[in-house]
Design an enzyme around this catalytic site. Structure first.
Site, PDB file in Angstrom:
ATOM      1  N   ASN A  88       4.733   6.802 -13.391  1.00 22.36           N
ATOM      2  CA  ASN A  88       5.332   8.125 -13.578  1.00 22.36           C
ATOM      3  C   ASN A  88       6.793   7.900 -13.953  1.00 22.36           C
ATOM      4  OD1 ASN A  88       2.943   9.476 -12.770  1.00 22.36           O
ATOM      5  ND2 ASN A  88       3.490   9.182 -10.614  1.00 22.36           N
ATOM      6  N   HIS A  94       7.927   1.443 -10.292  1.00 17.69           N
ATOM      7  CA  HIS A  94       6.706   1.046  -9.591  1.00 17.69           C
ATOM      8  C   HIS A  94       5.496   1.431 -10.414  1.00 17.69           C
ATOM      9  CE1 HIS A  94       7.981   5.046  -8.241  1.00 17.69           C
ATOM     10  NE2 HIS A  94       6.699   5.349  -8.127  1.00 17.69           N
ATOM     11  N   ARG A  97       0.830  -1.207   0.000  1.00 18.80           N
ATOM     12  CA  ARG A  97       0.000   0.000   0.000  1.00 18.80           C
ATOM     13  C   ARG A  97       0.863   1.255   0.000  1.00 18.80           C
ATOM     14  NH1 ARG A  97      -5.115  -1.633   0.367  1.00 18.80           N
ATOM     15  NH2 ARG A  97      -5.442  -3.625   1.410  1.00 18.80           N
ATOM     16  N   ASP A  98       0.432   2.236  -0.801  1.00 18.98           N
ATOM     17  CA  ASP A  98       1.132   3.525  -0.857  1.00 18.98           C
ATOM     18  C   ASP A  98       0.950   4.248   0.479  1.00 18.98           C
ATOM     19  OD1 ASP A  98       2.000   5.577  -3.457  1.00 18.98           O
ATOM     20  OD2 ASP A  98       1.564   6.474  -1.501  1.00 18.98           O
ATOM     21  N   ILE A  99       2.022   4.846   0.970  1.00 15.91           N
ATOM     22  CA  ILE A  99       1.987   5.526   2.265  1.00 15.91           C
ATOM     23  C   ILE A  99       1.142   6.793   2.215  1.00 15.91           C
ATOM     24  CG2 ILE A  99       3.989   7.090   2.035  1.00 15.91           C
ATOM     25  CD1 ILE A  99       4.957   6.008   4.763  1.00 15.91           C
ATOM     26  N   HIS A 112       1.530   2.294 -10.060  1.00 18.12           N
ATOM     27  CA  HIS A 112       0.478   2.672  -9.117  1.00 18.12           C
ATOM     28  C   HIS A 112      -0.820   1.991  -9.560  1.00 18.12           C
ATOM     29  CE1 HIS A 112       2.543   6.342  -7.348  1.00 18.12           C
ATOM     30  NE2 HIS A 112       3.216   6.254  -8.490  1.00 18.12           N
ATOM     31  N   VAL A 168      10.351   8.324  -6.501  1.00 20.04           N
ATOM     32  CA  VAL A 168      11.139   7.182  -6.017  1.00 20.04           C
ATOM     33  C   VAL A 168      11.688   6.456  -7.244  1.00 20.04           C
ATOM     34  CG1 VAL A 168      11.121   5.033  -4.710  1.00 20.04           C
ATOM     35  CG2 VAL A 168       9.710   6.961  -3.929  1.00 20.04           C
TER      36      VAL A 168
HETATM   37  P1  DGP Z   1       6.109   8.402  -7.651  1.00 19.06           P
HETATM   38  O1  DGP Z   1       5.830   9.817  -7.278  1.00 19.06           O
HETATM   39  O2  DGP Z   1       5.394   7.963  -8.912  1.00 19.06           O
HETATM   40  O3  DGP Z   1       7.597   8.107  -7.686  1.00 19.06           O
HETATM   41  O4  DGP Z   1       5.466   7.527  -6.485  1.00 19.06           O
HETATM   42  C1  DGP Z   1       6.133   7.243  -5.299  1.00 19.06           C
HETATM   43  C2  DGP Z   1       5.088   6.825  -4.317  1.00 19.06           C
HETATM   44  O5  DGP Z   1       5.752   6.212  -3.223  1.00 19.06           O
HETATM   45  C3  DGP Z   1       4.260   7.960  -3.747  1.00 19.06           C
HETATM   46  O6  DGP Z   1       2.893   7.790  -4.129  1.00 19.06           O
HETATM   47  C4  DGP Z   1       4.410   7.827  -2.239  1.00 19.06           C
HETATM   48  C5  DGP Z   1       5.011   6.457  -2.069  1.00 19.06           C
HETATM   49  N1  DGP Z   1       5.926   6.343  -0.946  1.00 19.06           N
HETATM   50  C6  DGP Z   1       6.956   7.184  -0.639  1.00 19.06           C
HETATM   51  N2  DGP Z   1       7.597   6.746   0.457  1.00 19.06           N
HETATM   52  C7  DGP Z   1       6.961   5.590   0.840  1.00 19.06           C
HETATM   53  C8  DGP Z   1       7.179   4.672   1.902  1.00 19.06           C
HETATM   54  O7  DGP Z   1       8.079   4.789   2.728  1.00 19.06           O
HETATM   55  N3  DGP Z   1       6.320   3.607   1.965  1.00 19.06           N
HETATM   56  C9  DGP Z   1       5.292   3.436   1.069  1.00 19.06           C
HETATM   57  N4  DGP Z   1       4.510   2.379   1.246  1.00 19.06           N
HETATM   58  N5  DGP Z   1       5.079   4.283   0.054  1.00 19.06           N
HETATM   59  C10 DGP Z   1       5.906   5.347  -0.065  1.00 19.06           C
END
Ligand code: DGP
Length: 114
Positions: free
Chosen positions: A87, A100, A29-31, A102, A96
């Site tokens: 992205n 990945h 799950r996205d944080i 979404h 990041v």
């Molecule tokens: P992007 O902006 O497309 O690179 O998406 C990166 C996503 O990663 C963003 O939606 C938030 C998520 N994210 C950032 N840090 C963490 C983390 O520590 N844990 C989780 N589960 N998601 C994270």
């Protein structure tokens, strides 16, 4: 890869709310969710961006798409409509640098995206 956040989650060094994993893919799950269901699907292999995917990774990307469709069904967002987004690069909002996808669902989406 040391210093990579998502490599840390894949290895289990950093806590993640994992909803699916196999030998090549992890989904968690996205944080900072942007929809009621917002899951990140990542390869265990460290690949920085979609543009860095090599010919040897073509099957892996197909597997990720398949996993996305399966997770969407498990999370009950398949029938209502879901979105699978990558992205690629800073101009597209990538923050990041570990590939990945979404998986977003549980609400209506507009087009074009912002
Ligand atoms: P992007 O902006 O497309 O690179 O998406 C990166 C996503 O990663 C963003 O939606 C938030 C998520 N994210 C950032 N840090 C963490 C983390 O520590 N844990 C989780 N589960 N998601 C994270």
């Amino acid at each position: 890869m040391s210093g990579c956040l998502f490599c840390g989650i894949v290895r289990g060094d950093i806590k993640g709310d994992i909803v699916y994993q196999d030998e090549t893919i992890v989904a968690f799950r996205d944080i900072s969710p942007k929809a009621p269901v917002h899951i990140l699907i990542v390869p265990r292999k460290h690949i920085e961006t979609l543009a860095d995917v090599g010919e040897e990774d073509k099957g892996l990307v197909g597997e990720i798409c398949y996993v996305a469709s399966q997770v969407a069904k498990e999370q009950k967002i398949s029938q209502g409509g879901f979105r699978l987004v990558v992205n690629n690069g800073t101009g597209a909002g990538q923050s990041v640098y570990h590939l990945h996808f979404h998986l977003l669902g549980g609400r209506p989406f507009t087009w074009p995206p912002g």
